[in-house]
Design an enzyme around this catalytic site. Structure first.
Site, short mmCIF file in Angstrom:
data_model
loop_
_atom_site.label_atom_id
_atom_site.label_comp_id
_atom_site.label_asym_id
_atom_site.label_seq_id
_atom_site.Cartn_x
_atom_site.Cartn_y
_atom_site.Cartn_z
NE ARG A 40 -1.85 -1.55 3.61
CZ ARG A 40 -2.25 -1.72 4.86
NH1 ARG A 40 -3.51 -1.53 5.17
NH2 ARG A 40 -1.39 -2.05 5.80
CE1 TYR A 60 -0.76 -5.02 -0.52
CE2 TYR A 60 -2.93 -4.93 0.52
CZ TYR A 60 -1.56 -4.86 0.62
OH TYR A 60 -0.97 -4.62 1.83
CG HIS A 81 -4.53 -15.01 4.67
ND1 HIS A 81 -3.98 -15.99 5.48
CD2 HIS A 81 -3.58 -14.03 4.61
CE1 HIS A 81 -2.78 -15.63 5.87
NE2 HIS A 81 -2.52 -14.43 5.37
CE LYS A 99 1.28 -20.05 10.26
NZ LYS A 99 1.84 -18.88 10.94
NE ARG A 168 3.75 -13.19 14.16
CZ ARG A 168 4.61 -12.51 13.40
NH1 ARG A 168 4.74 -11.21 13.57
NH2 ARG A 168 5.33 -13.12 12.48
CG ASP A 180 2.15 -16.29 14.57
OD1 ASP A 180 2.14 -16.14 13.33
OD2 ASP A 180 3.15 -16.08 15.26
#
Length: 345
Positions: A40, A60, A81, A99, A168, A180
């Site tokens: 960004r 993006y 995601h 993940k 996180r 995480d």
């Protein structure tokens, strides 16, 4: 992908720590070329491209419109995601998604449905599962090298200063230690047993920023296999994990790196040491494994069923620990993990 060379031209969404690791290793892959990185921020995109190569792209969406990009490495925060994987798939890109693949199992199911509709490859990026060291360990366990599997003790913790700017620590981004690094422990346990847990339980410490920074859990698998795991983002502990059977024990340090080998101790006291058989860094191996999937030369090392099983387990573990699952209303309970024989490669 270039039909002549077999090279896969990558676009990276995000310029954070994991994106840096992937971009650092990619030049050592056999097939991966970094085409561009999107951020960004123009400054961030430019600095990343200057260091790692390729072009820096601001926004993006502009990355997804780029015809030179074959595949997206999606390294954005967990909560982004679902949206950006679906956008990338609909733009005709293959997607290797960090993940955990989504905030919850329902989001993951929708992502795979779109991948199937678009005829594109979508794989969850548990990079350690593509490593020959881990594949060797799994084969030994599955072929009875330590007898019948009985007990797993898995651990993944690190100590790093907490920050409200770190995704996180954002509950809406599905932050927290279970998602995480606990996700690795759940994935490894399921890979070792070859199925999903029959029952599971977790307890967690809640950080002032609103996520679990330390958690511990138990899982019971078919055949009486018991697993315990600990995970944390604010505490350092022994990185060792142990896989015990009726005829032996495997000890491995930092299984998620898969770089230091492991030791198999048999019931008679003899010890066999297995060294890392490859020199390539782990993200380069992952990039080549993904390219092989795109070419149709091999099946995914993390299947759709494996990813969905992991997400169902993580949903249920968070419910057990009293951690809200973003994207699911309080009146909706996460679907409990159920065994799916043969679902894990």
């Amino acid at each position: 992908m270039s039909a002549e060379s077999g090279n896969l031209h990558w676009g990276i969404l995000g310029t954070g720590m994991i994106a840096t690791k992937f971009a650092t290793d990619l030049p050592q892959s056999e097939s991966g070329i970094l085409e561009a990185t999107a951020s960004r921020s123009a400054a961030s995109a430019g600095a990343f491209a200057k260091k790692h190569g390729g072009r820096g792209i601001v926004g993006y969406d502009r990355m997804l419109d780029d015809p030179k990009v074959d595949a997206i490495y999606l390294s954005l925060p967990n909560g982004l995601h679902h949206e950006w994987a679906i956008r990338a798939l609909k733009a005709g890109k293959h997607v290797l998604c960090e993940k955990p693949i989504a905030r919850n199992a329902a989001e993951a199911e929708e992502m795979f449905a779109v991948a199937e509709q678009e005829g594109r490859v979508l794989i969850e990026a548990f990079m350690y599962r593509s490593h020959p060291m881990i594949q060797k360990l799994l084969r030994l366990v599955r072929t009875g090298a330590i007898g019948e599997l009985r007990l797993l003790r898995l651990n993944f913790t690190f100590a790093r200063a907490a920050s409200p700017d770190d995704a996180r620590y954002d509950p809406e981004q599905a932050g927290g230690s279970l998602m995480d690094v606990g996700s690795y422990c759940v994935n490894f346990a399921r890979a070792l047993t070859g199925t999903d847990p029959l029952s599971l339980h977790a307890t967690a410490h809640k950080h002032p920023l609103g996520v679990d920074d330390i958690a511990a859990g138990t899982m019971t698998f078919p055949g009486g296999v018991l697993a315990t795991f600990t995970c944390g983002m604010t505490v350092a502990s022994d990185p060792g994990s142990y896989i015990a059977g009726t005829e032996g024990l495997i000890a491995i340090d930092a299984f998620w790196f898969a770089r230091d080998g492991f030791a198999l101790k048999r019931a008679d006291g003899t010890i066999e040491k297995y060294e890392n058989p490859v020199a390539e860094p782990i993200y380069a191996l992952e990039a080549d494994a993904f390219a092989a999937c795109v070419r149709g030369e091999r099946p995914p090392w993390i299947t759709k069923e494996d990813t969905l099983g992991n997400m169902r387990a993580l949903d249920a573990l968070r419910e057990s620990a009293g951690i809200p699952v973003p994207g699911i209303s309080p009146s909706e309970k996460p679907q409990r993990a159920r065994p799916q024989s043969g679902s894990i490669s």
